[in-house]
Design an enzyme around this catalytic site. Sequence first.
Site, short mmCIF file in Angstrom:
data_model
loop_
_atom_site.label_atom_id
_atom_site.label_comp_id
_atom_site.label_asym_id
_atom_site.label_seq_id
_atom_site.Cartn_x
_atom_site.Cartn_y
_atom_site.Cartn_z
N SER A 67 0.84 -1.19 0.00
CA SER A 67 0.00 0.00 0.00
C SER A 67 0.88 1.24 0.00
CB SER A 67 -0.90 0.02 1.24
OG SER A 67 -1.56 1.26 1.37
N TYR A 76 -2.08 -0.20 10.33
CA TYR A 76 -2.06 -0.57 8.91
C TYR A 76 -0.75 -0.12 8.24
CZ TYR A 76 -3.71 -0.91 4.07
OH TYR A 76 -3.85 -1.22 2.73
#
Length: 247
Positions: free
Chosen positions: A140, A153
């Site tokens: 990501s 995250y």
Amino acid sequence: MAQAKSAIVTGGASGIGKACVEGLAAQGWAITIADRNEEGEAIAAAIRDAGGQAQFVTVDVSEEASVRAMVEAATGAYGQLHGAINCAGIAGCSKPIHEIAVEEWDRVHRINLRGMFFCLKYQIAAMWPYSEGSVIAVSSAAAVKGLPWSSDYCGSKAGVDGMVRGAAMDCAEQNIRVNAILPGATVTPLAMNSSNANPALAKTRTRPMGRMADPSEIASAAIWLLSDGATFTTGISMPVDGGMVIA
């Protein structure tokens, strides 16, 4: 007739993973769609009905035995494993770091980081005897871009990037390439749910191109890294983010 190349796509039942499956099927790959979501079976059936090769297997990437069985299912059905695109993952708990419980932190890392380790471990082991293969970790832009209420995250995805670089070094002489892609905001169920759960994200201006990506735009980058067009590319973390990491 030449044997089709074989690939595993984790998280292949929706979002970026589904787009990867569709792109690979269009190129004639034999695909093992791996997901906890049994919608993957309908996707595999549609590919078979169209004359392609696909199977669906259920997998929990956080469980080593489940990942090992996934890879065994792929090699059992199609022989040599040539590629893998690892999309399986979850969002964070959408809290500032001082409010994150240890159990919440561990859950994100168990799936996003530990799960990616299991996938790379067993996929690379299957490729090793053939001295050939390409493995993609879908990380990501959050691996290199700070986002609010997302430290769990961001941390898990930064760990994926470091693991990819180390694995690429382990595998380079064996002609097995290991790379990551760093998607930005993409129109997927995971992203939509994350935005709803994390209103702090709405305050960030991280879309220089002014829109979210279609999953097919992310899939095309992953599929290129599997292809013969990328045979001298390994150990990179490639942003596919509409300029998010430079904003």
